[in-house]
Design a protein around this motif. Structure first.
Motif, mmCIF file in Angstrom:
data_model
loop_
_atom_site.group_PDB
_atom_site.id
_atom_site.type_symbol
_atom_site.label_atom_id
_atom_site.label_comp_id
_atom_site.label_asym_id
_atom_site.label_seq_id
_atom_site.Cartn_x
_atom_site.Cartn_y
_atom_site.Cartn_z
ATOM 1 N N ALA A 1 -11.348 51.151 9.362
ATOM 2 C CA ALA A 1 -11.201 49.890 10.083
ATOM 3 C C ALA A 1 -9.804 49.772 10.686
ATOM 4 N N LYS A 2 -9.755 49.157 11.866
ATOM 5 C CA LYS A 2 -8.467 48.909 12.497
ATOM 6 C C LYS A 2 -7.801 47.713 11.832
ATOM 7 N N SER A 3 -6.467 47.682 11.897
ATOM 8 C CA SER A 3 -5.729 46.561 11.335
ATOM 9 C C SER A 3 -5.961 45.323 12.202
ATOM 10 N N PRO A 4 -5.852 44.137 11.611
ATOM 11 C CA PRO A 4 -6.015 42.919 12.410
ATOM 12 C C PRO A 4 -4.898 42.803 13.446
ATOM 13 N N ILE A 5 -5.192 42.109 14.525
ATOM 14 C CA ILE A 5 -4.209 41.918 15.584
ATOM 15 C C ILE A 5 -3.397 40.663 15.270
ATOM 16 N N GLN A 6 -2.079 40.820 15.273
ATOM 17 C CA GLN A 6 -1.160 39.702 15.042
ATOM 18 C C GLN A 6 -0.823 39.078 16.391
ATOM 19 N N ASP A 7 -0.977 37.764 16.517
ATOM 20 C CA ASP A 7 -0.562 37.051 17.723
ATOM 21 C C ASP A 7 0.912 36.696 17.613
ATOM 22 N N LEU A 8 1.652 36.879 18.704
ATOM 23 C CA LEU A 8 3.071 36.550 18.737
ATOM 24 C C LEU A 8 3.342 35.723 19.984
ATOM 25 N N GLU A 9 3.828 34.496 19.778
ATOM 26 C CA GLU A 9 4.097 33.618 20.914
ATOM 27 C C GLU A 9 5.270 34.124 21.734
#
Length: 77
Positions: free
Chosen positions: A2-10
């Motif tokens: 599984a791929k790692s979750p995507i982190q959102d960065l403002e």
């Protein structure tokens, strides 16, 4: 695997240069480290290898280095 979750960065400005984003996200310690990551072909933008430090990122693009994935999101306000 599984791929790692995507982190959102403002981000405050859209677009943002890839080198700046690598530093802002903490993937790169500084500009020299960002350059090294790009020169050694470790950076992927939207699933494609990227070697240009000045590449323009837009809100929603996904940057991946190793198992870390980060997406710039334009801050509201």
């Amino acid at each position: 695997m599984a791929k790692s979750p995507i982190q959102d960065l403002e981000i405050s400005e859209d677009p943002i240069r890839l080198g700046q984003f690598l530093k802002l996200s903490g993937i790169a310690e500084d500009g020299g480290h960002a350059r090294e990551l790009l020169e050694t072909e470790q950076v992927y933008l939207n699933g494609r290898l990227e070697i240009r430090r000045g590449a323009q990122l837009h809100s929603g693009d996904v940057v991946a280095v190793g198992d870390r994935r980060v997406r710039p999101v334009l801050a509201r306000g």
